[in-house]
Design a protein around this motif. Structure first.
Motif, PDB file in Angstrom:
ATOM      1  N   ASN A  27     112.280 -44.475 -34.498  1.00  0.00           N
ATOM      2  CA  ASN A  27     112.448 -44.575 -35.947  1.00  0.00           C
ATOM      3  C   ASN A  27     113.731 -45.318 -36.291  1.00  0.00           C
ATOM      4  OD1 ASN A  27     110.086 -43.212 -36.402  1.00  0.00           O
ATOM      5  ND2 ASN A  27     111.025 -41.257 -36.897  1.00  0.00           N
ATOM      6  N   SER A  28     113.803 -46.568 -35.880  1.00  0.00           N
ATOM      7  CA  SER A  28     115.029 -47.343 -36.053  1.00  0.00           C
ATOM      8  C   SER A  28     114.723 -48.831 -35.939  1.00  0.00           C
ATOM      9  CB  SER A  28     116.053 -46.951 -34.979  1.00  0.00           C
ATOM     10  OG  SER A  28     117.142 -47.829 -34.976  1.00  0.00           O
ATOM     11  N   LEU A  29     115.494 -49.646 -36.664  1.00  0.00           N
ATOM     12  CA  LEU A  29     115.401 -51.102 -36.530  1.00  0.00           C
ATOM     13  C   LEU A  29     116.019 -51.595 -35.235  1.00  0.00           C
ATOM     14  CD1 LEU A  29     116.220 -52.329 -40.153  1.00  0.00           C
ATOM     15  CD2 LEU A  29     114.101 -52.736 -38.916  1.00  0.00           C
ATOM     16  N   TYR A  30     116.703 -50.700 -34.510  1.00  0.00           N
ATOM     17  CA  TYR A  30     117.351 -51.109 -33.269  1.00  0.00           C
ATOM     18  C   TYR A  30     116.357 -51.509 -32.189  1.00  0.00           C
ATOM     19  CZ  TYR A  30     121.793 -49.304 -35.057  1.00  0.00           C
ATOM     20  OH  TYR A  30     122.928 -49.098 -35.806  1.00  0.00           O
ATOM     21  N   LEU A  34     117.245 -54.565 -29.830  1.00  0.00           N
ATOM     22  CA  LEU A  34     117.421 -54.348 -28.393  1.00  0.00           C
ATOM     23  C   LEU A  34     116.411 -55.153 -27.585  1.00  0.00           C
ATOM     24  CD1 LEU A  34     118.130 -50.509 -28.382  1.00  0.00           C
ATOM     25  CD2 LEU A  34     119.718 -52.308 -27.705  1.00  0.00           C
ATOM     26  N   ALA A  35     115.191 -55.288 -28.100  1.00  0.00           N
ATOM     27  CA  ALA A  35     114.182 -56.101 -27.402  1.00  0.00           C
ATOM     28  C   ALA A  35     114.613 -57.565 -27.357  1.00  0.00           C
ATOM     29  CB  ALA A  35     112.833 -55.965 -28.100  1.00  0.00           C
ATOM     30  N   THR A 151     113.173 -57.636 -38.021  1.00  0.00           N
ATOM     31  CA  THR A 151     112.243 -56.758 -38.726  1.00  0.00           C
ATOM     32  C   THR A 151     110.830 -56.889 -38.165  1.00  0.00           C
ATOM     33  OG1 THR A 151     113.532 -56.858 -40.787  1.00  0.00           O
ATOM     34  CG2 THR A 151     111.224 -56.219 -40.973  1.00  0.00           C
ATOM     35  N   ILE A 152     110.383 -58.132 -37.969  1.00  0.00           N
ATOM     36  CA  ILE A 152     109.030 -58.353 -37.441  1.00  0.00           C
ATOM     37  C   ILE A 152     108.911 -57.789 -36.028  1.00  0.00           C
ATOM     38  CG2 ILE A 152     107.380 -60.124 -36.712  1.00  0.00           C
ATOM     39  CD1 ILE A 152     108.387 -61.845 -39.028  1.00  0.00           C
ATOM     40  N   SER A 153     109.936 -58.022 -35.197  1.00  0.00           N
ATOM     41  CA  SER A 153     109.920 -57.502 -33.825  1.00  0.00           C
ATOM     42  C   SER A 153     109.839 -55.982 -33.832  1.00  0.00           C
ATOM     43  CB  SER A 153     111.179 -57.946 -33.072  1.00  0.00           C
ATOM     44  OG  SER A 153     111.271 -59.348 -33.005  1.00  0.00           O
ATOM     45  N   LEU A 284     107.088 -48.436 -39.982  1.00  0.00           N
ATOM     46  CA  LEU A 284     108.472 -48.541 -39.516  1.00  0.00           C
ATOM     47  C   LEU A 284     109.436 -48.046 -40.586  1.00  0.00           C
ATOM     48  CD1 LEU A 284     110.678 -49.429 -37.519  1.00  0.00           C
ATOM     49  CD2 LEU A 284     110.536 -51.716 -38.524  1.00  0.00           C
ATOM     50  N   ARG A 285     109.267 -48.503 -41.821  1.00  0.00           N
ATOM     51  CA  ARG A 285     110.184 -48.079 -42.886  1.00  0.00           C
ATOM     52  C   ARG A 285     110.061 -46.575 -43.132  1.00  0.00           C
ATOM     53  NH1 ARG A 285     109.925 -48.485 -48.732  1.00  0.00           N
ATOM     54  NH2 ARG A 285     108.049 -49.777 -48.564  1.00  0.00           N
ATOM     55  N   ALA A 286     108.829 -46.067 -43.082  1.00  0.00           N
ATOM     56  CA  ALA A 286     108.642 -44.619 -43.222  1.00  0.00           C
ATOM     57  C   ALA A 286     109.334 -43.879 -42.088  1.00  0.00           C
ATOM     58  CB  ALA A 286     107.152 -44.287 -43.246  1.00  0.00           C
ATOM     59  N   GLY A 287     109.281 -44.450 -40.881  1.00  0.00           N
ATOM     60  CA  GLY A 287     109.951 -43.835 -39.745  1.00  0.00           C
ATOM     61  C   GLY A 287     111.460 -43.821 -39.898  1.00  0.00           C
ATOM     62  N   VAL A 288     112.015 -44.929 -40.396  1.00  0.00           N
ATOM     63  CA  VAL A 288     113.460 -44.987 -40.628  1.00  0.00           C
ATOM     64  C   VAL A 288     113.875 -43.944 -41.656  1.00  0.00           C
ATOM     65  CG1 VAL A 288     115.336 -46.429 -41.527  1.00  0.00           C
ATOM     66  CG2 VAL A 288     113.649 -47.412 -39.963  1.00  0.00           C
ATOM     67  N   LEU A 289     113.068 -43.782 -42.717  1.00  0.00           N
ATOM     68  CA  LEU A 289     113.359 -42.761 -43.725  1.00  0.00           C
ATOM     69  C   LEU A 289     113.261 -41.359 -43.121  1.00  0.00           C
ATOM     70  CD1 LEU A 289     111.445 -44.273 -46.771  1.00  0.00           C
ATOM     71  CD2 LEU A 289     113.915 -43.939 -46.599  1.00  0.00           C
ATOM     72  N   ALA A 290     112.276 -41.141 -42.241  1.00  0.00           N
ATOM     73  CA  ALA A 290     112.149 -39.840 -41.575  1.00  0.00           C
ATOM     74  C   ALA A 290     113.388 -39.528 -40.744  1.00  0.00           C
ATOM     75  CB  ALA A 290     110.900 -39.829 -40.688  1.00  0.00           C
ATOM     76  N   ARG A 291     113.906 -40.552 -40.053  1.00  0.00           N
ATOM     77  CA  ARG A 291     115.127 -40.349 -39.260  1.00  0.00           C
ATOM     78  C   ARG A 291     116.305 -39.986 -40.159  1.00  0.00           C
ATOM     79  NH1 ARG A 291     119.146 -43.711 -38.377  1.00  0.00           N
ATOM     80  NH2 ARG A 291     117.928 -45.517 -39.068  1.00  0.00           N
TER      81      ARG A 291
END
Length: 355
Positions: A27-30, A34-35, A151-153, A284-291
């Motif tokens: 749950n992160s843009l990292y 990192l990829a 963001t796309i990655s 992804l954005r929902a996951g970031v908000l969950a984190r």
């Protein structure tokens, strides 16, 4: 050899961090950053290895591969406005005219302006001013492209999630209703994906997860989204006792907040196993908000019509920029300062004539 060892250690560390985030901290843009960093370090590693082996053949192969990929990327960026204009027309035809359906058109116009600036290289004003403006545009465009690519990655990698069939609750995030009361294609895909996991889990383990349909009532809607979603599920054979309705939320953050409160009240515990379902561009954005909410839940993506994806990705990227506005403002401020510095440096270089 002296350079290869440190690069190998860095590569192992970066790849290890990437795998850790992908498996446990997704749950992160990292994950995208990192990829991409892993790929960059891998490229440096390969260059050093080929140099150490003194292999002309593999050096040529790597050089040609980098040249082809780089050329295709640059060509794609330069001509992307054609795709954006075509996509805008398709979206208008299917979704109607609105600001949200015009994002690809706006992006296409921006690409045309950038292409004109860089291919014609217009000169204007004193040379220090030219240097400052050119530096600002170059750094800003690079930053925008970097954040878009990240963001796309991250979006693509986030989808590599295959949850265990042991979930207690499945949250379905709401979306707008058609004609104020009907479940449309996008929202229907979300519900169908949740029902698919619900049935697969019963077949695999016999465990019934509870479906939480989360969404309040918009100003142009005749009933809360959660109730319309529940009705859709019941019509598809889901027992009512396996459903819950959250009908107060008006955005994704509230979807997660209120659904978690409902889960804790219904189960009487705080460690229930939960997943949420939304369209693949949104998870992804929902996951970031969950984190950010310290809510342990990961997302499963439902399919989205291809024509809608470009607009959706642009919208999600803008949402991430707003979500991280402080860091983005700081970076843009730094770009402005560097640009001013470039102009002042040229101004004070001895022997230069200021026009």
């Amino acid at each position: 050899m002296a350079l290869l060892l440190p690069t190998t250690i860095i590569l192992i560390i970066v790849v290890g961090l990437f795998c850790t985030y992908l498996i446990k901290l997704r749950n992160s843009l990292y994950i995208g950053a990192l990829a991409n960093l892993s790929l960059l370090v891998l490229l440096i590693f390969l260059v050093q290895l080929i140099s150490l082996l003194n292999s002309q053949f593999w050096g040529i192969v790597l050089g040609v591969a980098v040249f082809i990929v780089g050329g295709l990327v640059l060509l794609g960026l330069a001509l992307s406005f054609i795709f954006f204009f075509i996509n805008a027309f398709v979206v208008w035809k299917r979704e109607g005219y609105s600001l949200s359906s015009s994002l690809t058109l706006i992006t296409g116009i921006a690409v045309v302006v950038v292409d004109i600036l860089y291919f014609t290289n217009p000169s204007f004003g004193p040379r220090p001013l030219q240097a400052a403006v050119t530096t600002f545009l170059t750094l800003l465009i690079f930053y925008v492209l970097l954040t878009v690519w990240n963001t796309i990655s991250s979006m693509l990698l986030y989808r590599l999630y295959f949850p265990k069939k042991d979930k207690d609750y499945i949250i379905v995030l709401g979306s707008g209703l058609i004609d104020g009361y009907k479940v449309g294609r996008l929202l229907g895909n979300r519900i169908d994906k949740a029902l698919e996991f619900y049935h697969d889990q019963i077949k695999a383990t016999g465990k019934h997860a509870k479906l939480i349909f989360s969404g309040g009532q918009g100003g142009d809607e005749l009933l809360p989204e959660g109730e319309a979603m529940q009705k859709y599920a019941l019509e598809h054979g889901i027992p009512k006792e396996d459903t819950l309705v959250e009908n107060k939320s008006v955005n994704t953050k509230q979807n997660l907040q209120f659904s978690r409160q409902m889960i804790e009240k219904d189960s009487g515990k705080t460690d229930s196993k939960v997943i949420f379902v939304s369209n693949n561009y949104h998870i992804l954005r929902a996951g970031v908000l969950a984190r950010k909410l310290k809510f342990v839940a990961f997302g499963v993506g439902a399919p989205t019509p291809f024509y809608f994806l470009p607009n959706a990705v642009i919208r999600e990227h803008l949402a991430f920029l707003v979500m991280n506005k402080r860091s983005n403002i700081a970076i843009i401020t730094l770009i402005v300062l560097i640009s001013i510095g470039a102009g002042l440096l040229l101004y004070f270089i001895p022997g230069e004539t200021i026009k």
